[in-house]
Write an enzyme that holds these catalytic residues in place. Structure first.
Site, PDB file in Angstrom:
ATOM      1  N   CYS A   2       2.674   8.726  -3.501  1.00 39.36           N
ATOM      2  CA  CYS A   2       3.624   9.647  -4.123  1.00 39.36           C
ATOM      3  C   CYS A   2       3.045  11.053  -4.051  1.00 39.36           C
ATOM      4  O   CYS A   2       1.900  11.248  -3.642  1.00 39.36           O
ATOM      5  CB  CYS A   2       3.818   9.310  -5.597  1.00 39.36           C
ATOM      6  SG  CYS A   2       4.470   7.648  -5.850  1.00 39.36           S
ATOM      7  N   GLY A  30       6.708  10.805  -0.191  1.00 43.77           N
ATOM      8  CA  GLY A  30       7.615   9.842  -0.818  1.00 43.77           C
ATOM      9  C   GLY A  30       9.050  10.276  -0.668  1.00 43.77           C
ATOM     10  O   GLY A  30       9.382  11.436  -0.913  1.00 43.77           O
ATOM     11  N   ASN A 104       0.439   9.852  -9.165  1.00 45.03           N
ATOM     12  CA  ASN A 104       0.216   9.385  -7.798  1.00 45.03           C
ATOM     13  C   ASN A 104      -0.965   8.432  -7.822  1.00 45.03           C
ATOM     14  O   ASN A 104      -2.033   8.807  -8.287  1.00 45.03           O
ATOM     15  CB  ASN A 104      -0.070  10.572  -6.877  1.00 45.03           C
ATOM     16  CG  ASN A 104      -0.449  10.156  -5.454  1.00 45.03           C
ATOM     17  OD1 ASN A 104      -1.147  10.864  -4.760  1.00 45.03           O
ATOM     18  ND2 ASN A 104       0.017   9.008  -5.021  1.00 45.03           N
ATOM     19  N   GLY A 105      -0.762   7.213  -7.311  1.00 50.19           N
ATOM     20  CA  GLY A 105      -1.841   6.213  -7.298  1.00 50.19           C
ATOM     21  C   GLY A 105      -1.362   4.925  -7.940  1.00 50.19           C
ATOM     22  O   GLY A 105      -0.220   4.840  -8.393  1.00 50.19           O
ATOM     23  N   TYR A 245      -3.612   9.503   8.071  1.00 48.98           N
ATOM     24  CA  TYR A 245      -2.161   9.443   8.215  1.00 48.98           C
ATOM     25  C   TYR A 245      -1.358  10.175   7.148  1.00 48.98           C
ATOM     26  O   TYR A 245      -0.413  10.893   7.461  1.00 48.98           O
ATOM     27  CB  TYR A 245      -1.734   7.969   8.220  1.00 48.98           C
ATOM     28  CG  TYR A 245      -0.234   7.765   8.183  1.00 48.98           C
ATOM     29  CD1 TYR A 245       0.552   8.072   9.284  1.00 48.98           C
ATOM     30  CD2 TYR A 245       0.387   7.275   7.038  1.00 48.98           C
ATOM     31  CE1 TYR A 245       1.921   7.884   9.244  1.00 48.98           C
ATOM     32  CE2 TYR A 245       1.763   7.092   6.998  1.00 48.98           C
ATOM     33  CZ  TYR A 245       2.531   7.394   8.100  1.00 48.98           C
ATOM     34  OH  TYR A 245       3.878   7.226   8.064  1.00 48.98           O
ATOM     35  N   SER A 286       2.485  11.096  13.948  1.00 51.20           N
ATOM     36  CA  SER A 286       1.261  10.594  13.321  1.00 51.20           C
ATOM     37  C   SER A 286       0.047  10.628  14.244  1.00 51.20           C
ATOM     38  O   SER A 286      -1.088  10.732  13.783  1.00 51.20           O
ATOM     39  CB  SER A 286       1.489   9.179  12.801  1.00 51.20           C
ATOM     40  OG  SER A 286       1.953   8.357  13.848  1.00 51.20           O
ATOM     41  N   ASP A 349      -2.300   6.809  15.001  1.00 52.71           N
ATOM     42  CA  ASP A 349      -3.277   6.878  13.906  1.00 52.71           C
ATOM     43  C   ASP A 349      -3.714   5.492  13.448  1.00 52.71           C
ATOM     44  O   ASP A 349      -4.851   5.294  13.057  1.00 52.71           O
ATOM     45  CB  ASP A 349      -2.673   7.650  12.726  1.00 52.71           C
ATOM     46  CG  ASP A 349      -1.516   6.887  12.114  1.00 52.71           C
ATOM     47  OD1 ASP A 349      -0.446   6.832  12.740  1.00 52.71           O
ATOM     48  OD2 ASP A 349      -1.701   6.310  11.030  1.00 52.71           O
ATOM     49  N   CYS A 385      -4.187  -2.556   0.461  1.00 49.63           N
ATOM     50  CA  CYS A 385      -4.647  -1.477  -0.432  1.00 49.63           C
ATOM     51  C   CYS A 385      -4.086  -1.727  -1.829  1.00 49.63           C
ATOM     52  O   CYS A 385      -2.909  -2.031  -1.975  1.00 49.63           O
ATOM     53  CB  CYS A 385      -4.131  -0.135   0.081  1.00 49.63           C
ATOM     54  SG  CYS A 385      -4.440   1.220  -1.074  1.00 49.63           S
ATOM     55  N   CYS A 436     -13.194   6.002   0.321  1.00 46.44           N
ATOM     56  CA  CYS A 436     -12.730   4.611   0.268  1.00 46.44           C
ATOM     57  C   CYS A 436     -12.392   4.159   1.687  1.00 46.44           C
ATOM     58  O   CYS A 436     -11.728   4.881   2.439  1.00 46.44           O
ATOM     59  CB  CYS A 436     -11.474   4.497  -0.588  1.00 46.44           C
ATOM     60  SG  CYS A 436     -10.768   2.830  -0.595  1.00 46.44           S
ATOM     61  N   CYS A 439      -9.299  -0.755   3.018  1.00 50.26           N
ATOM     62  CA  CYS A 439      -8.325  -1.437   3.877  1.00 50.26           C
ATOM     63  C   CYS A 439      -8.908  -1.735   5.257  1.00 50.26           C
ATOM     64  O   CYS A 439      -8.367  -2.550   6.000  1.00 50.26           O
ATOM     65  CB  CYS A 439      -7.031  -0.637   3.984  1.00 50.26           C
ATOM     66  SG  CYS A 439      -7.270   1.065   4.459  1.00 50.26           S
TER      67      CYS A 439
HETATM   68  P1  AMP Z   1       3.403  -0.698  12.151  1.00 48.34           P
HETATM   69  O1  AMP Z   1       4.566  -0.524  13.042  1.00 48.34           O
HETATM   70  O2  AMP Z   1       3.701  -1.607  10.994  1.00 48.34           O
HETATM   71  O3  AMP Z   1       2.148  -1.123  12.867  1.00 48.34           O
HETATM   72  O4  AMP Z   1       3.135   0.711  11.469  1.00 48.34           O
HETATM   73  C1  AMP Z   1       2.270   1.609  12.058  1.00 48.34           C
HETATM   74  C2  AMP Z   1       2.788   3.000  11.945  1.00 48.34           C
HETATM   75  O5  AMP Z   1       3.157   3.314  10.598  1.00 48.34           O
HETATM   76  C3  AMP Z   1       1.678   3.940  12.347  1.00 48.34           C
HETATM   77  O6  AMP Z   1       2.144   4.595  13.490  1.00 48.34           O
HETATM   78  C4  AMP Z   1       1.495   4.871  11.193  1.00 48.34           C
HETATM   79  O7  AMP Z   1       1.797   6.165  11.616  1.00 48.34           O
HETATM   80  C5  AMP Z   1       2.442   4.438  10.114  1.00 48.34           C
HETATM   81  N1  AMP Z   1       1.730   3.972   8.894  1.00 48.34           N
HETATM   82  C6  AMP Z   1       0.516   3.459   8.772  1.00 48.34           C
HETATM   83  N2  AMP Z   1       0.244   3.063   7.521  1.00 48.34           N
HETATM   84  C7  AMP Z   1       1.341   3.348   6.801  1.00 48.34           C
HETATM   85  C8  AMP Z   1       1.710   3.179   5.424  1.00 48.34           C
HETATM   86  N3  AMP Z   1       0.884   2.585   4.553  1.00 48.34           N
HETATM   87  N4  AMP Z   1       2.909   3.631   5.033  1.00 48.34           N
HETATM   88  C9  AMP Z   1       3.737   4.193   5.907  1.00 48.34           C
HETATM   89  N5  AMP Z   1       3.463   4.344   7.223  1.00 48.34           N
HETATM   90  C10 AMP Z   1       2.284   3.930   7.675  1.00 48.34           C
HETATM   91 FE1  SF4 Z   2      -6.062   2.309   0.053  1.00 53.50          FE
HETATM   92 FE2  SF4 Z   2      -7.271   2.243   2.425  1.00 53.50          FE
HETATM   93 FE3  SF4 Z   2      -6.847   4.554   1.169  1.00 53.50          FE
HETATM   94 FE4  SF4 Z   2      -8.656   2.860   0.236  1.00 53.50          FE
HETATM   95  S1  SF4 Z   2      -8.701   3.919   2.227  1.00 53.50           S
HETATM   96  S2  SF4 Z   2      -7.142   3.979  -0.963  1.00 53.50           S
HETATM   97  S3  SF4 Z   2      -7.678   0.908   0.667  1.00 53.50           S
HETATM   98  S4  SF4 Z   2      -5.287   3.180   1.986  1.00 53.50           S
END
Ligand code: AMP
Ligand code: SF4
Length: 454
Positions: A2, A30, A104-105, A245, A286, A349, A385, A436, A439
């Site tokens: 958020c 968000g 946020n969090g 990202y 991204s 990314d 996460c 951190c 993930c």
């Molecule tokens: P996917 O298609 O599920 O592998 O999503 C990967 C794409 O989503 C990447 O290109 C990232 O730019 C974006 N992405 C990665 N992590 C997140 C997240 N937690 N929330 C929204 N978008 C994400």
């Molecule tokens: Fe969550 Fe990964 Fe960010 Fe840690 S580094 S807060 S597990 S998204």
């Protein structure tokens, strides 16, 4: 994930329109709901709605309200359903006065606290963990609101960057682990707090400094003071995914430029796993900055090989897998005039479920690419996460389900490679023990149960 934004005007100038503008600049954090709150006649008031800031909030209405202090929020649900009831800021008007809060969090001990308070008669209005903080405050109604807030903050665990509005004060608080960013700014007697510095730029404010992990900053008409949450973390947990990202590339988090970090990630990718190619492409948006870093290091031309429809939101944001798949199709188009007959290295990314990667490899081949090499500017995401980012469970994470060869086949690439965790840490360049990586590594914070005495 958020975004939060807050403003307090020392000389009484209205600030609601600044909150509205700030939320615009945080929209990437968000898109499910947006809202803002202020206090008027001793009562906390809000305007909230579902969707993007301009759909959720009427700018005309906002401009006509003369509030000298206000907070705002854009929401991407990671805890609680995507419904208006869970839209923030949350407000209460309790025995000791009005309170508005934007968070946020994700809290890691909200379930236990909720059960404890419900056993003692508390009735929760939403399914969001943020409400726990308000109930903890109300539970201490013999204390003044700021003392009750401090008491609540010492009992909660996990990720929280908060802006809180009391009758005559604006408060910003960041959890002792420093998971999510929070920065203070200033312009002409107005003090601002924002999830990211890009929103301070938006309102013409000068960044003053980051709110430190474990710090609570209190602003009133005559002073800005700093308090401490009395919890000692074993180490820091600033989210490395913010640099990979989430955050905007024009933001600076804890003194580190997101743009520089992303470019470094691309450079390290080129060093760690080089491949012969005619051109470098970035997954828009991204992967773009990392791709620039890769191209620079590899001395290979960067081309706009994939064109993004800029009127479609982030695909991942859509809640269902079906919508997500359709989303990729409408969002990205390969550029045949660049790709035809070429060997291309595509930078993204991250891979989460793997939907985007396989779709894009397919699109590039159909546009004539002879080879498609995929390079990922973060280590494999193998663990969920719990700190405010919506990653699916391990069963759905592509890198947890498949080894590298299987995943290369699954997404249909000629080759696939990731940077290492060591590269990630070095590229961001934060002090040791600050970031951190849960993930990627599965190393979660271990302070969860520390010292909670309800
Ligand atoms: P996917 O298609 O599920 O592998 O999503 C990967 C794409 O989503 C990447 O290109 C990232 O730019 C974006 N992405 C990665 N992590 C997140 C997240 N937690 N929330 C929204 N978008 C994400
Ligand atoms: Fe969550 Fe990964 Fe960010 Fe840690 S580094 S807060 S597990 S998204």
């Amino acid at each position: 994930m958020c975004g939060v934004f807050g403003a307090f005007s020392r000389d009484g100038r209205p600030v609601l329109e600044d909150i509205y503008l700030g939320l615009f600049a945080l929209q990437h954090r968000g898109q499910e709901s947006a809202g803002l709150s202020w206090i008027e006649g001793g009562v906390a008031r809000s305007i909230k709605g579902m969707g993007l800031v301009h759909n959720a909030i009427s700018q005309g209405m906002v401009s006509s309200i003369p509030a000298r202090a206000a907070i705002g929020h854009v929401r991407y649900s990671t805890c609680g359903d995507s419904i208006l009831q869970n839209a923030q800021p949350l407000t209460i008007n309790y025995a000791k006065g009005p309170v508005a809060i934007a968070h946020n969090g994700n809290l890691t001990n909200s379930g236990g606290i909720m059960r404890y308070l419900e056993d003692r008669g508390a009735i929760f209005q939403s399914t969001s963990d943020t409400e726990v903080i308000l109930h903890l405050m109300a539970h201490q109604s013999h204390k003044m609101p700021l003392d009750a807030l401090m008491d609540a903050l010492r009992r909660i665990r996990g990720a929280f960057s908060l802006v809180v509005l009391l009758e005559d004060r604006l408060i910003a608080a960041r959890d002792p682990w420093g998971f999510r960013p929070l920065i203070m700014g200033e312009r002409d007697g107005v003090v601002y707090f924002s999830s990211e510095s890009c929103a301070l730029d938006m309102v013409g404010a000068r960044p003053v400094r980051d709110v430190e992990p474990g710090e609570v900053i209190v602003v009133d008409r005559s002073s800005v003071s700093s308090l401490r949450i009395p919890v000692k973390p074993r180490r820091g947990f600033l989210c490395s995914f913010e640099f990979v990202y989430f955050a905007r590339p024009d933001s600076v988090i804890d003194g580190i430029s997101v743009y520089d970090a992303r470019k470094n990630l691309g450079r390290r990718l080129a060093k760690r796993c080089p491949v012969k190619a005619d051109l470098v492409a970035g997954m828009p948006d991204s992967g773009t900055v990392a791709a620039l870093g890769y191209a620079e290091e590899a001395r290979c031309p960067f081309e706009m090989a994939i064109v993004r429809n800029r009127y479609v939101g982030r695909t991942f944001i859509q809640p269902t897998q079906r919508v997500r798949e359709a989303g990729v199709k409408v969002k990205l188009n390969p550029n045949p005039s660049v790709l035809s007959g070429k060997e291309v290295v595509v930078i993204d990314d991250s891979i989460v479920r793997g939907t985007t990667a396989s779709r894009v490899v397919n699109l590039m081949r159909s546009a004539g690419a002879s080879k498609v090499h995929l390079r990922i500017a973060s280590p494999p995401v193998r663990f969920p996460c719990y700190y405010g980012i919506d990653t699916p469970s391990s069963e759905e994470l592509a890198a947890a389900r498949f080894d590298l060869d299987q995943l290369t086949e699954e997404v249909g690439a000629d080759s696939l490679a990731y940077i290492t965790q060591e590269d990630l840490l070095n590229a961001i360049g934060a002090p040791e023990g600050r970031l951190c990586t849960a993930c990627f590594s599965g190393e979660y914070m271990e302070d969860d149960a520390n010292g909670i005495d309800l």
